[in-house]
Design a protein around this motif. Structure first.
Motif, short mmCIF file in Angstrom:
data_model
loop_
_atom_site.label_atom_id
_atom_site.label_comp_id
_atom_site.label_asym_id
_atom_site.label_seq_id
_atom_site.Cartn_x
_atom_site.Cartn_y
_atom_site.Cartn_z
N ALA A 106 0.84 -1.23 0.03
CA ALA A 106 0.02 -0.01 0.05
C ALA A 106 0.87 1.33 0.11
N TRP A 107 2.15 1.19 0.80
CA TRP A 107 2.86 2.43 0.95
C TRP A 107 3.35 2.76 -0.82
N ILE A 108 3.98 1.44 -1.13
CA ILE A 108 4.56 1.81 -2.58
C ILE A 108 3.67 2.29 -3.52
N LEU A 109 2.17 1.82 -3.30
CA LEU A 109 1.33 2.16 -4.23
C LEU A 109 1.03 3.54 -4.08
N LYS A 110 1.14 4.23 -2.85
CA LYS A 110 0.74 5.30 -2.74
C LYS A 110 1.97 6.36 -3.16
N ARG A 111 3.25 6.05 -2.95
CA ARG A 111 4.29 6.96 -3.32
C ARG A 111 4.43 6.83 -4.95
N LEU A 112 4.26 5.91 -5.57
CA LEU A 112 4.49 5.92 -6.93
C LEU A 112 3.41 5.86 -7.96
N ALA A 113 2.01 5.71 -7.60
CA ALA A 113 1.01 5.85 -8.25
C ALA A 113 0.30 7.26 -8.21
N PRO A 114 -0.44 7.57 -9.29
CA PRO A 114 -0.94 9.02 -9.40
C PRO A 114 -1.94 9.01 -8.05
N PHE A 115 -2.25 9.97 -7.64
CA PHE A 115 -3.04 9.84 -6.34
C PHE A 115 -4.48 9.51 -6.45
N SER A 116 -4.89 9.92 -7.44
CA SER A 116 -6.42 9.32 -7.99
C SER A 116 -6.60 7.85 -7.89
N LEU A 117 -5.68 7.21 -8.45
CA LEU A 117 -5.54 5.70 -8.43
C LEU A 117 -5.51 5.15 -6.97
N TYR A 118 -4.47 5.58 -6.10
CA TYR A 118 -4.25 5.13 -4.97
C TYR A 118 -5.47 5.61 -4.09
N ALA A 119 -6.17 6.65 -4.12
CA ALA A 119 -7.35 6.89 -3.46
C ALA A 119 -8.73 6.01 -3.87
N ARG A 120 -8.61 5.81 -5.21
CA ARG A 120 -9.64 4.72 -5.47
C ARG A 120 -9.25 3.42 -4.94
N ALA A 121 -8.29 3.32 -4.93
CA ALA A 121 -7.86 1.61 -4.32
C ALA A 121 -7.92 1.49 -2.71
N LEU A 122 -7.87 2.50 -2.28
CA LEU A 122 -7.91 2.79 -0.60
C LEU A 122 -9.48 2.74 -0.45
N SER A 123 -10.20 3.50 -1.32
CA SER A 123 -11.72 3.64 -0.67
C SER A 123 -12.06 1.91 -0.92
N GLN A 124 -11.78 1.22 -2.24
CA GLN A 124 -12.24 -0.30 -2.41
C GLN A 124 -12.00 -0.89 -1.24
#
Length: 277
Positions: free
Chosen positions: A239-257
């Motif tokens: 999750a931390w790697i995703l947050k650091r490397l992915a666009p925030f919109s993608l990370y936020a969508r994954a976090l919401s799901q």
């Protein structure tokens, strides 16, 4: 006096006690501190002569200074200070009163600040030492309905990153520990905005896959390696790697799901908080 020495706040239960027992098995002198004296004595008995217990409230700088003085006078100093004491709050931004924000900041964040402030002069006098600051995955990945908890744990990460560079020339090392869910006593002091928040928090913590002893082992190994970030859960690292490397919109969508799956319900306004310590 060549025996290594460690001091742990919140050492009467949970991760603090598990760390105390892990270091005692390696032959370290272990000083545990807590505000729960009966539990402290129970934890001390489990160390089988390898430790000492002191009453200490991390909200009081004078309590921490008294511990530092005791360690200097009786053990000639200390090699590792674990700033572990912590509490939890769950709820929406509109539901958590500012008094609860002040409570959690005073313990989770300022408790770590006080520990580092008090023990840095001792480390400098003896030529080095290590701080192990217990944060959480909530300090790196910020789930909804956890603003107060997230803020304090993110603050612990920020303080640790600052001191990692600031204290390097003094031979003072720093590690910051960021576990995800594991079984602990943290929910005993949980302040939740409603019964549903409390119910889900207890469920997620009490049914977590890992226990405090397992996390303590991973922390011990990370400190032995000299790691700065000690992340104990594979899913947390991802999750931390995703947050650091992915666009925030993608990370936020994954976090919401992920949050909706974890809570077992779809409406985001019914999501709740969880504890990561």
């Amino acid at each position: 006096m060549n025996q290594k020495r460690i001091f742990i706040t919140g050492g009467a239960s949970g991760l603090g006690r598990a760390l105390a027992e892990r270091y005692a098995r390696e032959g370290w002198r272990v000083c545990i501190a807590d505000i729960h004296d009966a539990r402290g004595q129970e934890a001390l008995a489990a160390l089988r002569g390898q430790g000492h217990y002191l009453h200490c409230d991390v909200r009081k700088e004078e309590d921490l200074q008294a511990v530092a003085d005791w360690l200097q006078q009786n053990w000639g100093g200390v090699d590792i200070v674990v700033n572990n004491a912590g509490v939890a709050i769950g709820g929406a931004i509109t539901d958590v009163p500012l008094s609860d924000w002040q409570w959690i900041i005073d313990i989770n964040l300022l408790g770590v600040v006080r520990g580092c402030k008090v023990f840095t002069p001792l480390f400098r006098r003896q030529g080095g030492g290590r701080f192990v600051n217990i944060s959480s995955m909530a300090g790196l990945v910020h789930a909804p309905m956890m603003a107060a908890y997230n803020a304090t744990k993110a603050g612990v990460v920020a303080v640790s990153e600052t001191l990692r560079v600031e204290l390097e020339r003094d031979r003072i090392a720093v590690s910051v520990v960021c576990p995800a869910f594991f079984r602990t006593h943290l929910t005993e002091t949980l302040r939740a905005s409603n019964p549903e928040v409390a119910r889900i928090t207890h469920k997620l913590v009490n049914k977590a896959r890992h226990g405090a002893d397992e996390i303590a082992e991973l922390v011990y190994r990370g400190v032995q390696r000299g790691d700065f970030h000690i992340l104990t859960h594979t899913e947390g690292k991802a999750a931390w790697i995703l947050k650091r490397l992915a666009p925030f919109s993608l990370y936020a969508r994954a976090l919401s799901q992920s949050t909706r799956r974890m809570m077992g319900r779809t409406p985001p306004d019914q999501a709740s908080s969880t504890s990561h310590e």
